[in-house]
Write a protein that holds these residues in place. Structure first.
Motif: not given
Length: 255
Positions: A77-86, A136-146
Motif C-alpha cells: 500500500f505504498a503511496g496510499r493514504r488512509v485516514g481514521f475518524l475517531v 495526527d490532525g483534526n477533521f478540518t484537514t484538507d488531505i485527500d485520502f484513498d
C-alpha cells in the motif's frame, strides 16, 4: 357568677389547646431534624474499585480477535493514504486492526479527531478507557485520502456523527468515485446525516440497526459494499475485523 366562670373556663381551655399545639409543633420539628441528620439507609452508588471490578461486571466487553490478515508485501500500500475518524472512547480493535495492517503495508496512515481533543485520543474496550493514541490532525484537514475509515465505539461514533467538520469531510470523500469511505460497527451511524439513497443496503452494529433502518436496509453480514465507493462493516466480533480490513485492501488494489 356562673357566666363569668364559664367564660374563664373557655379561655383557659383555649390557652391550654394553644400550648399543646405549640408543643406538638416543636416536637415535630425536632423529629424531622433528627431524621434529616441520620445517614441514608439506601446506598445510591458505589465506587468501581479496580480493573478487576470492571471485568467482574463485563465493562470491557467481549475479547476480540486482533490478529492481522496476511500482507502480500511490506510495500503493498505504498503511496496510499488512509485516514481514521475517531473521538474519545472509540472501540480500540476497530482502529488497530486496519491501522496496523495498512501501516505494515507501507500506507501513510492518519488518526484524525475533533479539534478539542488535542494531540491524544483515548481508546476503549467497550466502556473501559485503555490506551492513548497519537492524533495526527483534526477533521478540518484538507488531505485527500484513498480510504477514509470510521470506527465505532460508545462515545466516538456519536461525536463523529454530530461533528459538522467530520460530516463535511465524509461528504467530500463520498463525492469521489476513486476514493473509499468505510464505516464499521456503530460508525455506520455517521451515514444517517449523509444524502444517500433511501433503502440503501448496508451493515453496521446490531446496536444501531433500528436507527439505520429508519432510512436504510440493514443487512446482517460481515461486510456490505453499499455503493461502489462505500464499504460498511458489521462489528469486531469473530473474523469481522479481518474481513472488513481485507475488503478495504481489495478495493484499494482495484483502484
Amino acid at each position: 357568677v356562673s357566666t363569668q366562670s364559664t367564660g374563664s373556663d373557655q379561655k383557659t381551655s383555649m390557652i391550654a389547646a394553644l400550648v399543646l399545639f405549640q408543643a406538638l409543633f416543636c416536637l415535630t420539628l425536632v423529629h424531622a431534624r433528627s431524621l434529616s441528620e441520620q445517614p441514608l439507609q439506601r446506598s445510591f452508588s458505589a465506587p468501581i474499585l479496580s480493573l478487576a471490578d470492571e471485568d467482574a461486571h463485563n465493562l470491557r466487553g467481549a475479547q476480540y480477535n486482533e490478529s492481522l490478515p496476511a500482507l502480500l508485501s511490506p510495500t503493498q500500500f505504498a503511496g496510499r493514504r488512509v485516514g481514521f475518524l475517531v473521538s474519545h472512547c472509540f472501540e480500540e480493535v476497530e482502529l488497530t486492526v486496519p491501522l496496523k495492517y495498512f501501516a505494515a503495508g507501507g500506507a501513510d496512515v492518519h488518526v484524525l479527531a475533533p479539534w478539542w481533543v488535542g494531540n491524544q485520543v483515548a481508546s476503549c474496550e467497550y466502556a473501559r478507557a485503555v490506551n492513548w493514541f497519537t492524533v495526527d490532525g483534526n477533521f478540518t484537514t484538507d488531505i485527500d485520502f484513498d480510504a477514509l475509515v470510521v470506527p465505532g465505539g460508545l462515545w466516538s461514533s456519536q461525536v463523529v456523527a454530530n461533528d459538522g467538520d467530520a460530516q463535511t469531510l465524509i461528504a467530500r470523500q463520498l463525492t469521489r468515485d476513486d476514493r473509499l469511505t468505510a464505516t464499521v460497527c456503530s460508525g455506520a451511524s455517521v451515514l444517517l446525516r449523509q444524502k444517500l439513497p433511501r433503502g440503501l443496503a448496508l451493515t453496521g452494529s446490531p446496536a444501531v440497526r433500528t436507527e439505520l433502518e429508519l432510512i436504510y436496509k440493514y443487512v446482517d453480514a460481515p461486510t456490505v459494499l453499499a455503493l461502489s465507493n462505500l464499504l460498511t462493516g458489521r462489528s469486531p466480533q469473530n473474523q469481522d475485523s479481518q474481513l472488513f480490513t481485507l475488503a478495504i485492501a481489495r478495493w484499494l488494489d482495484r483502484h
